[in-house]
Write an enzyme that holds these catalytic residues in place. Sequence first.
Site, PDB file in Angstrom:
ATOM      1  N   ASN A 208       0.867  -1.430   0.065  1.00 46.85           N
ATOM      2  CA  ASN A 208      -0.040  -0.134   0.101  1.00 46.85           C
ATOM      3  C   ASN A 208       0.852   1.464  -0.021  1.00 46.85           C
ATOM      4  O   ASN A 208       0.525   2.320  -0.897  1.00 46.85           O
ATOM      5  CB  ASN A 208      -0.936  -0.033   1.195  1.00 46.85           C
ATOM      6  CG  ASN A 208      -2.119  -0.357   0.774  1.00 46.85           C
ATOM      7  OD1 ASN A 208      -2.410  -0.946  -0.295  1.00 46.85           O
ATOM      8  ND2 ASN A 208      -3.170  -0.342   1.660  1.00 46.85           N
ATOM      9  N   PHE A 249      -1.687   3.532 -11.491  1.00 46.51           N
ATOM     10  CA  PHE A 249      -1.482   4.223 -10.156  1.00 46.51           C
ATOM     11  C   PHE A 249      -0.649   5.481 -10.500  1.00 46.51           C
ATOM     12  O   PHE A 249       0.387   5.673  -9.843  1.00 46.51           O
ATOM     13  CB  PHE A 249      -1.187   3.333  -9.171  1.00 46.51           C
ATOM     14  CG  PHE A 249      -2.282   2.879  -8.370  1.00 46.51           C
ATOM     15  CD1 PHE A 249      -2.991   1.890  -9.005  1.00 46.51           C
ATOM     16  CD2 PHE A 249      -2.692   3.177  -7.040  1.00 46.51           C
ATOM     17  CE1 PHE A 249      -4.181   1.234  -8.431  1.00 46.51           C
ATOM     18  CE2 PHE A 249      -3.997   2.770  -6.496  1.00 46.51           C
ATOM     19  CZ  PHE A 249      -4.479   1.756  -7.120  1.00 46.51           C
ATOM     20  N   LEU A 250      -0.505   5.643 -11.932  1.00 39.60           N
ATOM     21  CA  LEU A 250       0.114   6.953 -12.439  1.00 39.60           C
ATOM     22  C   LEU A 250      -0.556   7.964 -12.758  1.00 39.60           C
ATOM     23  O   LEU A 250      -0.097   8.693 -13.636  1.00 39.60           O
ATOM     24  CB  LEU A 250       1.183   6.395 -13.524  1.00 39.60           C
ATOM     25  CG  LEU A 250       2.388   5.693 -13.017  1.00 39.60           C
ATOM     26  CD1 LEU A 250       3.472   5.468 -14.244  1.00 39.60           C
ATOM     27  CD2 LEU A 250       3.275   6.637 -12.082  1.00 39.60           C
ATOM     28  N   CYS A 260      -7.708   3.646   3.549  1.00 38.17           N
ATOM     29  CA  CYS A 260      -6.473   3.106   3.561  1.00 38.17           C
ATOM     30  C   CYS A 260      -5.111   3.848   3.493  1.00 38.17           C
ATOM     31  O   CYS A 260      -4.049   3.620   4.238  1.00 38.17           O
ATOM     32  CB  CYS A 260      -6.709   1.717   2.346  1.00 38.17           C
ATOM     33  SG  CYS A 260      -7.870   0.451   2.699  1.00 38.17           S
TER      34      CYS A 260
HETATM   35  C1  UDX Z   1      -6.065   0.749  -1.593  1.00 35.16           C
HETATM   36  C2  UDX Z   1      -5.320  -0.344  -2.166  1.00 35.16           C
HETATM   37  O1  UDX Z   1      -5.133  -0.162  -3.576  1.00 35.16           O
HETATM   38  C3  UDX Z   1      -5.959  -1.824  -2.014  1.00 35.16           C
HETATM   39  O2  UDX Z   1      -5.254  -2.738  -2.698  1.00 35.16           O
HETATM   40  C4  UDX Z   1      -5.889  -1.904  -0.547  1.00 35.16           C
HETATM   41  O3  UDX Z   1      -6.625  -3.307  -0.335  1.00 35.16           O
HETATM   42  C5  UDX Z   1      -6.731  -0.740   0.107  1.00 35.16           C
HETATM   43  O4  UDX Z   1      -6.208   0.562  -0.103  1.00 35.16           O
HETATM   44  P1  UDX Z   1      -8.601   1.793  -2.236  1.00 35.16           P
HETATM   45  O5  UDX Z   1      -8.196   2.822  -0.904  1.00 35.16           O
HETATM   46  O6  UDX Z   1      -9.994   1.140  -2.282  1.00 35.16           O
HETATM   47  O7  UDX Z   1      -7.501   0.559  -2.286  1.00 35.16           O
HETATM   48  O8  UDX Z   1      -8.558   2.789  -3.335  1.00 35.16           O
HETATM   49  P2  UDX Z   1      -7.508   3.076  -4.515  1.00 35.16           P
HETATM   50  O9  UDX Z   1      -7.890   2.497  -5.741  1.00 35.16           O
HETATM   51  O10 UDX Z   1      -6.092   2.156  -4.298  1.00 35.16           O
HETATM   52  O11 UDX Z   1      -7.225   4.558  -4.625  1.00 35.16           O
HETATM   53  C6  UDX Z   1      -6.845   5.257  -3.446  1.00 35.16           C
HETATM   54  C7  UDX Z   1      -7.026   6.700  -3.690  1.00 35.16           C
HETATM   55  O12 UDX Z   1      -5.649   6.989  -4.707  1.00 35.16           O
HETATM   56  C8  UDX Z   1      -7.982   7.340  -4.200  1.00 35.16           C
HETATM   57  O13 UDX Z   1      -8.191   8.721  -3.707  1.00 35.16           O
HETATM   58  C9  UDX Z   1      -7.704   7.451  -5.635  1.00 35.16           C
HETATM   59  O14 UDX Z   1      -8.589   8.465  -6.315  1.00 35.16           O
HETATM   60  C10 UDX Z   1      -5.918   7.877  -5.786  1.00 35.16           C
HETATM   61  N1  UDX Z   1      -5.658   7.554  -6.947  1.00 35.16           N
HETATM   62  C11 UDX Z   1      -5.294   6.159  -7.289  1.00 35.16           C
HETATM   63  C12 UDX Z   1      -4.906   8.546  -7.669  1.00 35.16           C
HETATM   64  O15 UDX Z   1      -4.839   9.596  -7.186  1.00 35.16           O
HETATM   65  N2  UDX Z   1      -4.085   8.144  -8.799  1.00 35.16           N
HETATM   66  C13 UDX Z   1      -4.126   6.968  -9.219  1.00 35.16           C
HETATM   67  O16 UDX Z   1      -3.422   6.699 -10.227  1.00 35.16           O
HETATM   68  C14 UDX Z   1      -4.780   6.024  -8.276  1.00 35.16           C
END
Ligand code: UDX
Length: 429
Positions: A208, A249-250, A260
């Site tokens: 994470n 995630f970029l 989380c």
């Molecule tokens: C995360 C982990 O991905 C997951 O594996 C773990 O079990 C719990 O935490 P989650 O919190 O549900 O999951 O959301 P995620 O899709 O990871 O996004 C987290 C945050 O990052 C969101 O606010 C999202 O908008 C942001 N984000 C995500 C970005 O700003 N850019 C990205 O490229 C991806």
Amino acid sequence: MKISIIGTGYVGLVTGACFAEVGHHVVCVDSDPAKVALLQAGGMPIYEPDLEDLVARNVAAGRLCFSNSTVEGVEKSDVIFIAVPTPPLPDGSVDLSFIERVAREIAGAMTSYKIIVDKSTVPVNTGEKVAETIKRYCKARVEFDIASNPEFLREGFAVGDLMKPDRIVVGVRSPRPVAAMKEIYAPFQAPIIVTDINSAELIKHAANSFLALKISYINAISVLCEASGANVQEVANGMGMDARIGRRFLDASLGFGGSCFPKDLGAFIKISEQLGYDFRLLREVQAINADQMARFVKKITDTLWVLKGKRLGVLGLAFKQNTDDVRQSPAIELCHRLLREGAILRVHDPKAMGKARAVLPDVTYVDDMNEVAEGCDALIVATEWPEFKQLDLERVRKCLTHPILFDGRNLFDVREMEALGFIYKSIGR
Ligand code: UDX
């Protein structure tokens, strides 16, 4: 297999439903009587795509039921999963009191060999503590094994992530529980990696924190893109095509949030500190994330100058798409900051307006996304809901007092927006 899951939050409920879907018999236990009653009556405490159908189907098939009683859960199962919250304490460390209480309850109810599996996100070395606690409180002196099985599901995609995981991590102290864990997960057809318990616990925080780092990295790159005239999406595409990096995630944004990443980052920094290591890299990940929100607000004030009395439309309240969860939502944080500056807000979210009302009372909730901009000085996109791409932009532009759109999620094409007559400000482009 006969399974019980203690804790019916995002992780517990989705895990229970998916285990039932592949044929296991599952009792989902929760200490909140209202939540159990709601689930027993066919209601859903959370919005998660496909979950309601999945639960209904498996309840009807007799493979899934809900209970208030840990004793019942323990009696009816061979394998007990712990999926209770591990919230942050004020100093960033993890509150393990729910885990400890559940361990005692399980211990008190055990009358035969059980496998107790921790699914909650916990600091490394927690498994040992759980094992000690169970041993101490188990009057029947029966044998048991513990395992660590961290969950990686994302909200909004939880059912898909659980049914088709990239990998399943199982941490154990001895080989005995491995066969049962493999049997539980066999239908999911994913690679199973068996480790010691400490490694399994560490994998979750390490993964994470790395994902959060990836987002902060691209957000830092977005600052360079803005300063140099480059486009962060093109940079991310070019970087992401390297298989060692990957494109996911970029996506630059106004910052990450949710229940989380912020919590797990804080916890991991604290865990590292307790283990004698100052994880400066992760402190910087936090700092970049905070800066990103501040920079977005500055972008708004640089353009609109004084916000006092200005009417602003905000699209998106959930912390990300596909969920009604507003915990640690950057969108909500943004709204609070704008309100503090004296702005008047009209807001919309496809799913999160119900939950948002409790934390954001002093705004106007608008049911139709195309009406949010009505009479506003500017429109702001704060959550990456795909439906926002279907906005009637012509109509939106006409009903704005000034055609200004701040996009905190890079949903629209810069050239197209400019061609439509918008003053369009996004992230890193
Ligand atoms: C995360 C982990 O991905 C997951 O594996 C773990 O079990 C719990 O935490 P989650 O919190 O549900 O999951 O959301 P995620 O899709 O990871 O996004 C987290 C945050 O990052 C969101 O606010 C999202 O908008 C942001 N984000 C995500 C970005 O700003 N850019 C990205 O490229 C991806």
